[in-house]
Design a protein around this motif. Structure first.
Motif, short mmCIF file in Angstrom:
data_model
loop_
_atom_site.label_atom_id
_atom_site.label_comp_id
_atom_site.label_asym_id
_atom_site.label_seq_id
_atom_site.Cartn_x
_atom_site.Cartn_y
_atom_site.Cartn_z
N LEU A 55 0.83 -1.21 0.00
CA LEU A 55 0.00 0.00 0.00
C LEU A 55 0.86 1.26 0.00
O LEU A 55 0.57 2.24 -0.71
N GLU A 56 1.94 1.25 0.76
CA GLU A 56 2.83 2.41 0.80
C GLU A 56 3.49 2.62 -0.57
O GLU A 56 3.63 3.77 -1.03
N ASP A 57 3.90 1.54 -1.22
CA ASP A 57 4.50 1.65 -2.55
C ASP A 57 3.51 2.23 -3.55
O ASP A 57 3.88 3.07 -4.39
N ILE A 58 2.27 1.82 -3.46
CA ILE A 58 1.24 2.33 -4.39
C ILE A 58 1.01 3.82 -4.14
O ILE A 58 0.86 4.61 -5.09
N ARG A 59 0.98 4.23 -2.91
CA ARG A 59 0.78 5.65 -2.58
C ARG A 59 1.95 6.50 -3.12
O ARG A 59 1.76 7.58 -3.66
N GLN A 60 3.16 6.00 -2.94
CA GLN A 60 4.32 6.76 -3.39
C GLN A 60 4.33 6.86 -4.92
O GLN A 60 4.64 7.92 -5.46
N SER A 61 3.98 5.80 -5.58
CA SER A 61 3.96 5.86 -7.05
C SER A 61 2.82 6.75 -7.53
O SER A 61 2.92 7.42 -8.56
N ALA A 62 1.72 6.80 -6.79
CA ALA A 62 0.60 7.67 -7.17
C ALA A 62 0.97 9.13 -6.97
O ALA A 62 0.55 10.00 -7.75
N GLU A 63 1.78 9.43 -5.98
CA GLU A 63 2.20 10.81 -5.74
C GLU A 63 3.16 11.27 -6.83
O GLU A 63 3.16 12.43 -7.21
N LYS A 64 3.96 10.37 -7.36
CA LYS A 64 4.93 10.72 -8.39
C LYS A 64 4.29 10.86 -9.76
O LYS A 64 4.87 11.49 -10.64
N CYS A 65 3.12 10.29 -9.91
CA CYS A 65 2.45 10.27 -11.23
C CYS A 65 1.96 11.69 -11.56
O CYS A 65 1.32 12.34 -10.76
N ASP A 66 2.25 12.15 -12.79
CA ASP A 66 1.85 13.48 -13.22
C ASP A 66 0.38 13.54 -13.58
O ASP A 66 -0.23 14.60 -13.49
#
Length: 156
Positions: free
Chosen positions: A143-154
């Protein structure tokens, strides 16, 4: 001698006649006076006995209905056939019959355990060689990995 003769012959004569022609001799006492009570006291005593018997009978019927309720509960729980005798005992008790409080607590605890066993985590605990803590850690890290990748997504 007359007593012996009357006792020996009188008993046999009484059996032969069936005791039809006998009346109470004046020397014998009534049931009330034999117990040392007046007739009114004896009637009150008999009424009190009848009331106590009624109370015992109602409490006994209540206990029978409570036991029938417990049996019917377990029949429902384990999907056993119903008993008509239990149903009639429950209906015979005029009061509402409930499970005893201790049994109700035990049933509530059993229901909570069954709900836990039916949940996903409960099913996973039944599987051997599964570490629940490790699974929780992996799920949290994912879940933390998904949140971090979602924050980086433009786009998002």
């Amino acid at each position: 001698m007359a007593f012996m003769f009357k006792h020996m012959i009188g008993g046999q004569l009484k059996d032969l006649t069936g005791g039809l022609g006998e009346e109470k001799p004046e020397g014998e006492k009534s049931e009330a006076s034999a117990k040392g009570m007046t007739h009114e006291e004896f009637e009150q005593y008999q009424e009190q006995l009848a009331e106590e018997k009624m109370e015992r009978d109602t409490s006994f019927a209540q206990k029978k209905a409570e036991r029938a309720t417990v049996r019917s509960h377990f029949r429902e729980k384990y999907r056993l056939p119903k008993s008509e005798l239990d149903d009639t005992q429950i209906q015979a008790a005029a009061d509402d019959v409930e499970l005893p409080t201790e049994l109700a607590k035990m049933i509530a605890e059993d229901n909570q355990e069954e709900e836990h066993k039916q949940s996903v985590l409960g099913q996973l605990t039944n599987i051997q060689n599964v570490d629940i803590d490790q699974l929780k850690e992996k799920a949290q890290s994912t879940l933390e990995d998904i949140r971090q990748s979602a924050e980086k997504c433009d786009v998002m």
